[in-house]
Write an enzyme that holds these catalytic residues in place. Structure first.
Site, mmCIF file in Angstrom:
data_model
loop_
_atom_site.group_PDB
_atom_site.id
_atom_site.type_symbol
_atom_site.label_atom_id
_atom_site.label_comp_id
_atom_site.label_asym_id
_atom_site.label_seq_id
_atom_site.Cartn_x
_atom_site.Cartn_y
_atom_site.Cartn_z
ATOM 1 N N ARG A 76 0.980 -1.284 0.208
ATOM 2 C CA ARG A 76 -0.343 0.096 0.482
ATOM 3 C C ARG A 76 0.936 1.653 0.130
ATOM 4 N NH1 ARG A 76 -5.225 -1.401 0.650
ATOM 5 N NH2 ARG A 76 -5.425 -3.038 1.743
ATOM 6 N N GLY A 115 -7.438 3.357 -4.145
ATOM 7 C CA GLY A 115 -5.861 3.622 -4.557
ATOM 8 C C GLY A 115 -4.696 3.924 -5.653
ATOM 9 N N THR A 116 -5.418 2.509 -6.011
ATOM 10 C CA THR A 116 -4.197 2.008 -7.659
ATOM 11 C C THR A 116 -4.613 3.181 -8.448
ATOM 12 O OG1 THR A 116 -3.999 0.306 -6.633
ATOM 13 C CG2 THR A 116 -3.325 0.659 -8.582
ATOM 14 N N ASP A 138 -13.734 -5.006 -1.800
ATOM 15 C CA ASP A 138 -14.857 -4.718 -1.653
ATOM 16 C C ASP A 138 -15.996 -4.032 -2.205
ATOM 17 O OD1 ASP A 138 -13.609 -4.585 1.056
ATOM 18 O OD2 ASP A 138 -12.498 -2.737 0.461
ATOM 19 N N ARG A 173 -27.341 -18.363 20.181
ATOM 20 C CA ARG A 173 -27.057 -16.955 20.360
ATOM 21 C C ARG A 173 -27.013 -16.406 19.754
ATOM 22 N NH1 ARG A 173 -20.390 -19.746 21.698
ATOM 23 N NH2 ARG A 173 -20.888 -20.288 24.018
ATOM 24 N N MET A 180 -15.596 -7.287 5.589
ATOM 25 C CA MET A 180 -14.546 -6.739 6.283
ATOM 26 C C MET A 180 -16.004 -6.209 4.923
ATOM 27 S SD MET A 180 -11.111 -7.571 4.840
ATOM 28 C CE MET A 180 -9.880 -8.142 5.675
ATOM 29 N N ARG A 286 -9.752 -12.206 2.270
ATOM 30 C CA ARG A 286 -8.744 -12.176 0.661
ATOM 31 C C ARG A 286 -8.145 -13.200 0.103
ATOM 32 N NH1 ARG A 286 -6.799 -6.974 2.699
ATOM 33 N NH2 ARG A 286 -4.599 -7.516 2.167
HETATM 34 O O1 F6P Z 1 -9.540 -2.889 0.311
HETATM 35 C C1 F6P Z 1 -10.165 -4.170 0.830
HETATM 36 C C2 F6P Z 1 -9.749 -4.359 3.008
HETATM 37 O O2 F6P Z 1 -9.880 -5.760 2.353
HETATM 38 C C3 F6P Z 1 -10.044 -3.584 2.896
HETATM 39 O O3 F6P Z 1 -12.119 -4.361 2.654
HETATM 40 C C4 F6P Z 1 -9.987 -3.774 4.203
HETATM 41 O O4 F6P Z 1 -10.659 -2.718 5.389
HETATM 42 C C5 F6P Z 1 -8.959 -4.190 4.066
HETATM 43 O O5 F6P Z 1 -8.636 -4.140 2.921
HETATM 44 C C6 F6P Z 1 -7.856 -3.921 5.467
HETATM 45 O O6 F6P Z 1 -6.240 -3.493 4.581
HETATM 46 P P1 F6P Z 1 -5.051 -4.140 5.559
HETATM 47 O O7 F6P Z 1 -4.843 -5.304 4.992
HETATM 48 O O8 F6P Z 1 -4.317 -3.805 4.378
HETATM 49 O O9 F6P Z 1 -5.523 -4.445 6.432
#
Ligand code: F6P
Length: 358
Positions: A76, A115-116, A138, A173, A180, A286
């Site tokens: 990043r 961002g990219t 996302d 529960r 995410m 992910r």
């Molecule tokens: O943008 C993808 C993502 O997985 C988001 O859903 C999450 O908020 C973020 O990246 C987490 O970022 P990192 O892997 O830098 O903790």
């Protein structure tokens, strides 16, 4: 005429990055044969700034279809810092332009999220030949119906909800599952509906605790002894939605909670007396191999990018619109986000199903 094409992957990793790289590379070799050379830039824009790259050969792109993560590495490098010279004294934009030149590139494929795309657009404005490819779990890139990686994450998150169902029902529960999505609730909305969550909370629709409690109460009145909440990590209550980020974080520090799910679980337990637990699948969402859908989408996107290279069409990003692969100008995509709107069809579906949206 020979073309040298760079490829980089930036931002968070996600399933389908390698499949997209493979799709682009195979299609370029297929169409352009010896007339194409491919250069892999390591660790996203950080590699371009540092001049860290590797010469690739055709065999490097085999066995990638099912492989998670990215063979190029990623990092990043925040867009807001791209034009800032930090303590190391490096002018990042100048450095990227210089390395693009010394690598002898004719074009650069940038696989990444929002961002990219902002940095990709910046480089295009600086005169480089750039093609974007939209990845992110996302699903919030403007101008495309879907991004690669999203549907794999939906599959994973849905399985998480399915598996938590058994514990929720056996132990009677309330289970709060944090998914995410800091700004965009797509992943939570899709997997929440697919996994049969009773309450879905997303950042775009701030919640009121009373509504959440009422939904749990209604289920209980019907004899249901458990409830499942799918909550996006960026969710907030109505009061917080009027606050700046800093204020919101300060409020949560005061409340002694790390995140919204912890607070919701605590509030539910306090007000209902039900046993409540939080589950956070985190980066599992992910990880690993892309789903069949994402392999297909990645291959469609990658091969389309190869065609753009062949036709010298730059300054664009690949997108899917109404089931057709198309391209959008980077300048139109950069800086915008595709978020869930209150009138989205899936929001209506959720409401028709009696799912509480807080
Ligand atoms: O943008 C993808 C993502 O997985 C988001 O859903 C999450 O908020 C973020 O990246 C987490 O970022 P990192 O892997 O830098 O903790």
């Amino acid at each position: 005429m020979k073309k040298r094409i760079g490829i980089l992957t930036a931002g968070g990793d996600c399933p389908g990055l390698n499949a997209t790289i493979r799709g682009a590379a195979k299609a370029m070799y297929q169409r352009m044969g010896n007339e194409v050379e491919i250069v892999g830039v390591r660790n996203g824009f950080a590699g371009l700034i540092e001049g860290d790259y590797m010469e690739m050969k055709e065999s490097d792109f085999s066995n990638l279809l099912t492989r998670g993560g990215t063979i190029l590495g990623t990092a990043r490098t925040p867009f807001r810092l791209m034009t800032v010279v930090e303590a190391d004294g490096v002018d990042k934009v100048a450095s990227m332009k210089q390395h693009y030149k010394t690598m002898g590139l004719d074009a650069l494929l940038c696989l990444g999220g929002n961002g990219t795309h902002k940095t990709a657009n910046l480089l295009a404005e600086e005169g480089l030949n750039i093609i974007g490819l939209p990845k992110t779990i996302d699903n919030d890139i403007w101008g495309t119906d879907v991004t690669f990686g999203f549907h794999t994450a939906v599959d994973i998150a849905t399985e998480v909800i399915d598996r938590i169902h058994t514990t929720a029902s056996s132990h009677h529960r309330v289970m709060v599952i944090e998914l995410m999505g800091n700004k965009a609730g797509w992943l939570t909305l899709y997997s929440g509906i697919a996994g049969g969550a009773d309450i879905i909370l997303i950042p775009e629709l701030p919640y009121q605790l009373e509504n959440v409690l009422e939904a749990i109460g209604k289920r209980n009145a019907k004899g249901k002894t458990f409830s499942i909440l799918a909550v996006a990590e960026g969710s907030m209550d109505v009061e917080e939605s009027t606050m700046k980020n800093k204020e919101r974080l300060a409020k949560r520090r005061e409340q002694n909670v790390h995140g919204v799910t912890e607070r919701i679980a605590r509030d539910i337990a306090k007000h209902t007396g039900y046993e409540t637990r939080v589950a956070v699948p985190g980066h599992i969402q992910r990880g690993g191999t892309p789903s069949a859908y994402d392999r297909l989408l990645a291959t469609e996107f990658g091969t389309y990018a190869a065609q753009l290279v062949e036709n010298d069409q730059y300054g664009v990003t690949v997108a899917l619109r109404n089931n057709l692969v198309v391209s959008n100008p980077l300048s139109e995509v950069a800086g915008k986000k595709k978020l869930v709107t209150p009138d989205d069809d899936l929001i209506n579906v959720a409401r028709r199903m009696g799912i509480s949206l807080g």
